[in-house]
Design a protein around this motif. Structure first.
Motif, PDB file in Angstrom:
ATOM      1  N   HIS A   1       5.539  53.570  52.080  1.00  0.00           N
ATOM      2  CA  HIS A   1       4.573  53.941  50.822  1.00  0.00           C
ATOM      3  C   HIS A   1       3.461  53.400  50.958  1.00  0.00           C
ATOM      4  O   HIS A   1       2.354  54.067  50.011  1.00  0.00           O
ATOM      5  N   ALA A   2       3.026  52.330  50.362  1.00  0.00           N
ATOM      6  CA  ALA A   2       1.426  51.481  50.962  1.00  0.00           C
ATOM      7  C   ALA A   2       1.042  52.071  52.223  1.00  0.00           C
ATOM      8  O   ALA A   2      -0.315  52.476  51.764  1.00  0.00           O
ATOM      9  N   ALA A   3       1.804  52.177  53.668  1.00  0.00           N
ATOM     10  CA  ALA A   3       1.036  52.656  54.181  1.00  0.00           C
ATOM     11  C   ALA A   3       0.499  54.316  53.870  1.00  0.00           C
ATOM     12  O   ALA A   3      -0.996  54.538  54.549  1.00  0.00           O
ATOM     13  N   THR A   4       1.031  54.741  53.172  1.00  0.00           N
ATOM     14  CA  THR A   4       0.877  56.770  53.363  1.00  0.00           C
ATOM     15  C   THR A   4      -0.253  56.890  52.234  1.00  0.00           C
ATOM     16  O   THR A   4      -1.300  57.070  52.519  1.00  0.00           O
ATOM     17  N   ALA A   5      -0.214  55.288  51.016  1.00  0.00           N
ATOM     18  CA  ALA A   5      -1.622  55.646  49.662  1.00  0.00           C
ATOM     19  C   ALA A   5      -3.151  55.079  50.260  1.00  0.00           C
ATOM     20  O   ALA A   5      -4.058  56.069  50.614  1.00  0.00           O
ATOM     21  N   VAL A   6      -2.174  54.031  52.176  1.00  0.00           N
ATOM     22  CA  VAL A   6      -4.341  53.782  52.440  1.00  0.00           C
ATOM     23  C   VAL A   6      -4.189  54.906  53.687  1.00  0.00           C
ATOM     24  O   VAL A   6      -5.545  55.646  53.501  1.00  0.00           O
ATOM     25  N   ARG A   7      -3.314  55.164  53.753  1.00  0.00           N
ATOM     26  CA  ARG A   7      -3.686  56.192  55.509  1.00  0.00           C
ATOM     27  C   ARG A   7      -4.443  58.107  53.989  1.00  0.00           C
ATOM     28  O   ARG A   7      -5.582  58.513  54.926  1.00  0.00           O
ATOM     29  N   SER A   8      -3.911  58.206  52.774  1.00  0.00           N
ATOM     30  CA  SER A   8      -4.561  59.637  52.383  1.00  0.00           C
ATOM     31  C   SER A   8      -5.470  59.909  51.854  1.00  0.00           C
ATOM     32  O   SER A   8      -5.709  60.589  50.934  1.00  0.00           O
ATOM     33  N   THR A   9      -6.233  58.303  51.377  1.00  0.00           N
ATOM     34  CA  THR A   9      -7.450  57.766  50.596  1.00  0.00           C
ATOM     35  C   THR A   9      -8.506  58.963  51.794  1.00  0.00           C
ATOM     36  O   THR A   9      -9.520  58.753  51.177  1.00  0.00           O
ATOM     37  N   GLY A  10      -8.540  58.591  52.861  1.00  0.00           N
ATOM     38  CA  GLY A  10      -8.795  59.300  53.856  1.00  0.00           C
ATOM     39  C   GLY A  10      -9.716  58.530  54.151  1.00  0.00           C
ATOM     40  O   GLY A  10     -11.190  58.547  55.121  1.00  0.00           O
ATOM     41  N   LYS A  11     -10.111  56.723  53.936  1.00  0.00           N
ATOM     42  CA  LYS A  11     -11.308  56.496  54.597  1.00  0.00           C
ATOM     43  C   LYS A  11     -10.803  55.342  56.040  1.00  0.00           C
ATOM     44  O   LYS A  11      -9.931  54.815  56.230  1.00  0.00           O
ATOM     45  N   PRO A  12     -11.700  55.898  56.488  1.00  0.00           N
ATOM     46  CA  PRO A  12     -11.767  55.065  57.714  1.00  0.00           C
ATOM     47  C   PRO A  12     -11.317  53.661  57.507  1.00  0.00           C
ATOM     48  O   PRO A  12     -12.118  53.322  57.020  1.00  0.00           O
ATOM     49  N   SER A  13     -10.653  53.391  58.893  1.00  0.00           N
ATOM     50  CA  SER A  13     -10.172  51.519  58.888  1.00  0.00           C
ATOM     51  C   SER A  13     -11.300  50.880  59.999  1.00  0.00           C
ATOM     52  O   SER A  13     -11.742  51.986  61.099  1.00  0.00           O
ATOM     53  N   PHE A  14     -12.405  49.965  59.501  1.00  0.00           N
ATOM     54  CA  PHE A  14     -13.052  49.657  60.731  1.00  0.00           C
ATOM     55  C   PHE A  14     -12.984  48.866  61.214  1.00  0.00           C
ATOM     56  O   PHE A  14     -12.584  47.362  60.042  1.00  0.00           O
TER      57      PHE A  14
ATOM     58  N   GLY B   1     -27.707  52.949  62.634  1.00  0.00           N
ATOM     59  CA  GLY B   1     -26.694  51.501  62.157  1.00  0.00           C
ATOM     60  C   GLY B   1     -26.219  51.187  60.531  1.00  0.00           C
ATOM     61  O   GLY B   1     -25.074  51.055  60.150  1.00  0.00           O
ATOM     62  N   ILE B   2     -26.932  51.882  59.612  1.00  0.00           N
ATOM     63  CA  ILE B   2     -26.987  51.430  58.054  1.00  0.00           C
ATOM     64  C   ILE B   2     -25.350  52.776  57.986  1.00  0.00           C
ATOM     65  O   ILE B   2     -24.648  52.380  57.657  1.00  0.00           O
ATOM     66  N   ALA B   3     -24.598  53.569  58.872  1.00  0.00           N
ATOM     67  CA  ALA B   3     -24.280  54.770  58.456  1.00  0.00           C
ATOM     68  C   ALA B   3     -22.646  54.018  58.792  1.00  0.00           C
ATOM     69  O   ALA B   3     -21.929  53.569  58.858  1.00  0.00           O
TER      70      ALA B   3
ATOM     71  N   ALA C   1     -20.264  58.074  63.569  1.00  0.00           N
ATOM     72  CA  ALA C   1     -20.855  57.198  63.226  1.00  0.00           C
ATOM     73  C   ALA C   1     -21.497  55.912  64.143  1.00  0.00           C
ATOM     74  O   ALA C   1     -22.291  55.843  64.700  1.00  0.00           O
ATOM     75  N   ARG C   2     -20.529  56.147  64.737  1.00  0.00           N
ATOM     76  CA  ARG C   2     -19.869  54.939  66.077  1.00  0.00           C
ATOM     77  C   ARG C   2     -20.413  55.646  66.950  1.00  0.00           C
ATOM     78  O   ARG C   2     -20.831  54.943  68.021  1.00  0.00           O
ATOM     79  N   TRP C   3     -19.918  57.122  67.451  1.00  0.00           N
ATOM     80  CA  TRP C   3     -20.051  57.948  68.399  1.00  0.00           C
ATOM     81  C   TRP C   3     -21.157  57.980  68.534  1.00  0.00           C
ATOM     82  O   TRP C   3     -22.786  57.749  69.766  1.00  0.00           O
ATOM     83  N   VAL C   4     -22.360  57.957  67.402  1.00  0.00           N
ATOM     84  CA  VAL C   4     -23.379  58.738  67.592  1.00  0.00           C
ATOM     85  C   VAL C   4     -24.674  56.728  67.623  1.00  0.00           C
ATOM     86  O   VAL C   4     -25.161  56.678  68.523  1.00  0.00           O
ATOM     87  N   GLY C   5     -23.907  55.996  66.867  1.00  0.00           N
ATOM     88  CA  GLY C   5     -24.550  55.066  67.253  1.00  0.00           C
ATOM     89  C   GLY C   5     -24.710  54.073  69.464  1.00  0.00           C
ATOM     90  O   GLY C   5     -25.324  53.527  69.961  1.00  0.00           O
ATOM     91  N   ILE C   6     -23.141  54.892  69.703  1.00  0.00           N
ATOM     92  CA  ILE C   6     -22.794  54.697  70.942  1.00  0.00           C
ATOM     93  C   ILE C   6     -24.783  55.112  71.890  1.00  0.00           C
ATOM     94  O   ILE C   6     -25.023  55.045  72.794  1.00  0.00           O
ATOM     95  N   VAL C   7     -24.348  56.446  71.900  1.00  0.00           N
ATOM     96  CA  VAL C   7     -25.323  58.013  72.622  1.00  0.00           C
ATOM     97  C   VAL C   7     -27.141  57.174  72.063  1.00  0.00           C
ATOM     98  O   VAL C   7     -26.999  56.726  72.600  1.00  0.00           O
ATOM     99  N   LEU C   8     -27.518  55.946  71.226  1.00  0.00           N
ATOM    100  CA  LEU C   8     -28.041  55.845  70.912  1.00  0.00           C
ATOM    101  C   LEU C   8     -28.485  54.108  71.804  1.00  0.00           C
ATOM    102  O   LEU C   8     -29.930  53.606  71.951  1.00  0.00           O
ATOM    103  N   ALA C   9     -27.545  53.655  71.540  1.00  0.00           N
ATOM    104  CA  ALA C   9     -27.648  52.342  72.174  1.00  0.00           C
ATOM    105  C   ALA C   9     -28.181  52.360  73.461  1.00  0.00           C
ATOM    106  O   ALA C   9     -28.822  51.627  74.280  1.00  0.00           O
ATOM    107  N   GLY C  10     -27.106  53.453  74.045  1.00  0.00           N
ATOM    108  CA  GLY C  10     -27.152  53.801  75.529  1.00  0.00           C
ATOM    109  C   GLY C  10     -29.081  54.425  75.995  1.00  0.00           C
ATOM    110  O   GLY C  10     -29.517  54.164  76.929  1.00  0.00           O
ATOM    111  N   LEU C  11     -29.688  55.134  74.940  1.00  0.00           N
ATOM    112  CA  LEU C  11     -31.112  55.517  75.177  1.00  0.00           C
ATOM    113  C   LEU C  11     -31.570  54.197  75.105  1.00  0.00           C
ATOM    114  O   LEU C  11     -32.910  53.818  75.517  1.00  0.00           O
TER     115      LEU C  11
END
Length: 148
Positions: free
Chosen positions: A10-23, A85-87, A96-106
């Motif tokens: 139930h706790a895992a489902t609650a964490v997953r249902s918040t929609g916040k990404p885990s990073f 980086g702020i994002a 935001a991670r993908w944008v960061g990867i592309v911008l770091a590559g540039l």
């Protein structure tokens, strides 16, 4: 025992249902490096726009571009990297991670082209951009898995 397992799922489902990404901490570190690296790129771009005497210039380099033009490139690219980086730091969202990867590559490409003007700084920023890309990619693999 069954009550504990049900509570855990139930706790895992609650964490997953918040929609916040885990990073991970690596992702947050990459975001912080992007922010400060972006600010340093902006300052480097401003320095290139204000005074050409700050940077060394070699005539025998294969890529001969205007220092003022590179100043504008570093100014805008640095601002974009800082915002991304702020994002990454605040949301850790996949976009935001993908944008960061592309911008770091540039940023890596810009640092390579910046070698004749400021060699030591270009090598340092190249290494930082490589680390940012690694940390953002490594952070994509860390997602919360529901316990069974």
């Amino acid at each position: 025992m069954a009550t504990h397992a049900a509570g855990g799922s139930h706790a895992a489902t609650a964490v997953r249902s918040t929609g916040k990404p885990s990073f991970s901490g690596w992702t947050k570190l990459a975001g912080a490096l992007m922010f400060f690296g972006g600010l340093l790129a902006v300052s480097s771009g401003v320095a290139a726009l204000r005074e050409d005497a700050v940077f060394a210039s070699t005539r025998s380099y294969a890529f001969d571009y205007s220092l003022t033009g590179w100043g504008w490139v570093h100014l805008f690219l640095g601002a974009a990297i800082a915002v991304a980086g702020i994002a990454v730091m605040l949301t850790g969202a996949t976009w935001a991670r993908w944008v960061g990867i592309v911008l770091a590559g540039l940023g890596m490409i810009a640092s390579f082209m910046w070698l004749p003007y400021f060699p030591l700084w270009a090598v340092i920023t190249l290494a930082i951009d490589v680390f940012i890309i690694w940390a953002l990619c490594a952070g994509m693999g860390t997602r919360s898995q529901p316990s069974t």
